[in-house]
Structure formats: C-alpha cells, structure tokens
Design a protein around this motif. Structure first.
Motif, PDB file in Angstrom:
ATOM      1  N   ALA A  59     -34.743 -59.496 -59.290  1.00  0.00           N
ATOM      2  CA  ALA A  59     -33.747 -58.958 -58.362  1.00  0.00           C
ATOM      3  C   ALA A  59     -33.824 -59.577 -57.061  1.00  0.00           C
ATOM      4  CB  ALA A  59     -33.888 -57.536 -58.330  1.00  0.00           C
ATOM      5  N   ASP A  60     -32.340 -59.611 -56.450  1.00  0.00           N
ATOM      6  CA  ASP A  60     -32.317 -59.853 -55.056  1.00  0.00           C
ATOM      7  C   ASP A  60     -32.990 -58.909 -54.045  1.00  0.00           C
ATOM      8  OD1 ASP A  60     -30.861 -62.449 -55.738  1.00  0.00           O
ATOM      9  OD2 ASP A  60     -29.318 -61.000 -56.073  1.00  0.00           O
ATOM     10  N   ALA A  61     -33.080 -57.643 -54.497  1.00  0.00           N
ATOM     11  CA  ALA A  61     -33.677 -56.712 -53.610  1.00  0.00           C
ATOM     12  C   ALA A  61     -34.164 -55.587 -54.578  1.00  0.00           C
ATOM     13  CB  ALA A  61     -32.631 -56.113 -52.795  1.00  0.00           C
ATOM     14  N   ILE A  62     -35.326 -55.005 -53.952  1.00  0.00           N
ATOM     15  CA  ILE A  62     -35.862 -53.998 -54.925  1.00  0.00           C
ATOM     16  C   ILE A  62     -35.989 -52.675 -54.177  1.00  0.00           C
ATOM     17  CG2 ILE A  62     -38.127 -53.237 -56.134  1.00  0.00           C
ATOM     18  CD1 ILE A  62     -38.345 -56.452 -56.488  1.00  0.00           C
ATOM     19  N   TRP A  63     -35.544 -51.473 -54.655  1.00  0.00           N
ATOM     20  CA  TRP A  63     -35.679 -50.291 -53.823  1.00  0.00           C
ATOM     21  C   TRP A  63     -36.806 -49.147 -54.857  1.00  0.00           C
ATOM     22  CZ3 TRP A  63     -31.519 -46.003 -53.176  1.00  0.00           C
ATOM     23  CH2 TRP A  63     -31.820 -45.178 -52.610  1.00  0.00           C
ATOM     24  N   TYR A  64     -37.668 -49.019 -54.166  1.00  0.00           N
ATOM     25  CA  TYR A  64     -38.918 -47.985 -54.806  1.00  0.00           C
ATOM     26  C   TYR A  64     -38.847 -46.605 -54.270  1.00  0.00           C
ATOM     27  CZ  TYR A  64     -43.195 -46.404 -56.222  1.00  0.00           C
ATOM     28  OH  TYR A  64     -44.270 -45.697 -56.946  1.00  0.00           O
ATOM     29  N   SER A  65     -38.522 -45.536 -55.254  1.00  0.00           N
ATOM     30  CA  SER A  65     -38.496 -44.315 -54.794  1.00  0.00           C
ATOM     31  C   SER A  65     -39.012 -43.456 -55.973  1.00  0.00           C
ATOM     32  CB  SER A  65     -36.699 -43.858 -54.905  1.00  0.00           C
ATOM     33  OG  SER A  65     -36.662 -42.666 -54.479  1.00  0.00           O
ATOM     34  N   SER A  66     -39.139 -42.085 -55.271  1.00  0.00           N
ATOM     35  CA  SER A  66     -39.781 -41.263 -56.290  1.00  0.00           C
ATOM     36  C   SER A  66     -38.776 -40.746 -57.227  1.00  0.00           C
ATOM     37  CB  SER A  66     -40.563 -40.235 -55.745  1.00  0.00           C
ATOM     38  OG  SER A  66     -39.610 -39.278 -54.965  1.00  0.00           O
ATOM     39  N   VAL A  67     -38.783 -40.116 -58.342  1.00  0.00           N
ATOM     40  CA  VAL A  67     -37.730 -39.610 -59.103  1.00  0.00           C
ATOM     41  C   VAL A  67     -37.147 -38.426 -58.390  1.00  0.00           C
ATOM     42  CG1 VAL A  67     -37.292 -38.399 -61.298  1.00  0.00           C
ATOM     43  CG2 VAL A  67     -38.746 -40.264 -61.407  1.00  0.00           C
ATOM     44  N   ASP A  68     -38.266 -37.539 -57.616  1.00  0.00           N
ATOM     45  CA  ASP A  68     -37.782 -36.235 -56.953  1.00  0.00           C
ATOM     46  C   ASP A  68     -36.655 -36.851 -56.036  1.00  0.00           C
ATOM     47  OD1 ASP A  68     -37.962 -33.719 -56.136  1.00  0.00           O
ATOM     48  OD2 ASP A  68     -38.845 -34.301 -54.552  1.00  0.00           O
ATOM     49  N   LEU A  69     -37.308 -37.763 -55.234  1.00  0.00           N
ATOM     50  CA  LEU A  69     -36.361 -38.181 -54.104  1.00  0.00           C
ATOM     51  C   LEU A  69     -35.031 -38.696 -54.430  1.00  0.00           C
ATOM     52  CD1 LEU A  69     -35.496 -38.809 -51.211  1.00  0.00           C
ATOM     53  CD2 LEU A  69     -36.647 -41.004 -51.120  1.00  0.00           C
ATOM     54  N   PHE A  70     -34.893 -39.565 -55.507  1.00  0.00           N
ATOM     55  CA  PHE A  70     -33.760 -40.036 -56.073  1.00  0.00           C
ATOM     56  C   PHE A  70     -32.672 -38.940 -56.674  1.00  0.00           C
ATOM     57  CE2 PHE A  70     -31.010 -43.055 -58.395  1.00  0.00           C
ATOM     58  CZ  PHE A  70     -30.888 -44.049 -57.392  1.00  0.00           C
ATOM     59  N   ASP A  71     -33.630 -37.904 -57.407  1.00  0.00           N
ATOM     60  CA  ASP A  71     -32.641 -36.684 -57.786  1.00  0.00           C
ATOM     61  C   ASP A  71     -31.761 -36.123 -56.560  1.00  0.00           C
ATOM     62  OD1 ASP A  71     -32.049 -34.941 -60.300  1.00  0.00           O
ATOM     63  OD2 ASP A  71     -32.898 -33.534 -58.636  1.00  0.00           O
ATOM     64  N   ARG A  72     -32.695 -35.955 -55.578  1.00  0.00           N
ATOM     65  CA  ARG A  72     -31.934 -35.553 -54.209  1.00  0.00           C
ATOM     66  C   ARG A  72     -31.088 -36.238 -53.841  1.00  0.00           C
ATOM     67  NH1 ARG A  72     -36.043 -34.615 -50.031  1.00  0.00           N
ATOM     68  NH2 ARG A  72     -37.460 -35.892 -51.370  1.00  0.00           N
ATOM     69  N   LEU A  73     -31.136 -37.433 -53.889  1.00  0.00           N
ATOM     70  CA  LEU A  73     -30.030 -38.423 -53.293  1.00  0.00           C
ATOM     71  C   LEU A  73     -28.896 -38.325 -54.200  1.00  0.00           C
ATOM     72  CD1 LEU A  73     -32.397 -41.621 -52.494  1.00  0.00           C
ATOM     73  CD2 LEU A  73     -31.100 -40.420 -51.051  1.00  0.00           C
TER      74      LEU A  73
END
Length: 126
Positions: A59-73
């Motif tokens: 990928a041109d970019a990679i974003w790493y997040s927890s499932v919990d944070l992404f659910d809040r997003l």
C-alpha cells in the motif's frame, strides 16, 4: 471485528462519489488489531470510487489502529486526527490518503454545522 466496522467498510463504495472528489489515487491499508490478531483492510482509492478488499497487501499508506478505536471512529465517538495526535493510532506513507479517507467517518452525535447555528442565531435576533 464489530458489526459497525463491517457495515462501515461495506458502505464505502456507495459513498465514495460524494466523499472522494479530489483528484487523488492510491492504496490505503488499514490494520486493525484486537487481542493479538490483526485484520487488514485494503482500500484502492481514486476520484469518486473506492474498492475495498481484505488481506495483507502492498500500500501507499498504512494506518494502524485498535478495533476499539476504529469502532469509535465509525460511530462518531472519536476523531481520526485527534487519535493520531494522541498516539492512539499510527500512520505511515502518503498522508493525503489518510486525509481523504477520514471524510468517510461520521460527525459526532448531535454535531451541527456552525454556519447553521449562526443562521439560527441571526433569525432569533430579528
């Protein structure tokens, strides 16, 4: 993976024409971690369209997040840029892909456009 996250990714292609209007092309991989496992979502973005796939990919970019944070997003209870600034998630690669992608997230519940708030105030003072 939460149902809200699954639904969020499923709706991206239909929402892309309204969200991805800039002349931007690239691949963003979102790595979501939960209990020692990581799920990879690959988004191939271009003006007015996004293809969503799962699995590890270049990928041109990679974003790493927890499932919990992404659910809040995806439910409007957190903001992507604020999460990066607080070091709750990490990002590497072409930042413009992240900036374009964050427009898919909903606003916080009960958020109102400040222009509409000002218009209402003007109407009340007349």
């Amino acid at each position: 993976m939460t149902e809200a996250i699954e639904q969020f990714f499923a709706t991206l292609p239909a929402r892309a024409p309204q969200v991805l209007r800039a002349p931007l092309t690239g691949t963003l991989r979102i790595d979501l971690a939960d209990d020692g496992r990581t799920e990879h979502w690959v988004l191939r973005m271009r003006p007015g369209a996004v293809d969503v796939d799962q699995g590890p990919a270049e990928a041109d970019a990679i974003w790493y997040s927890s499932v919990d944070l992404f659910d809040r997003l995806v439910t409007g209870r957190a903001h992507a840029l604020a999460a990066l600034f607080r070091n709750e998630s990490t990002f590497s690669g072409r930042v413009m892909l992240f900036l374009a992608f964050r427009r898919f997230f909903p606003p916080a519940p009960d958020t109102r456009d400040p222009r509409e708030v000002a218009r209402e105030k003007v109407r009340r003072t007349r």
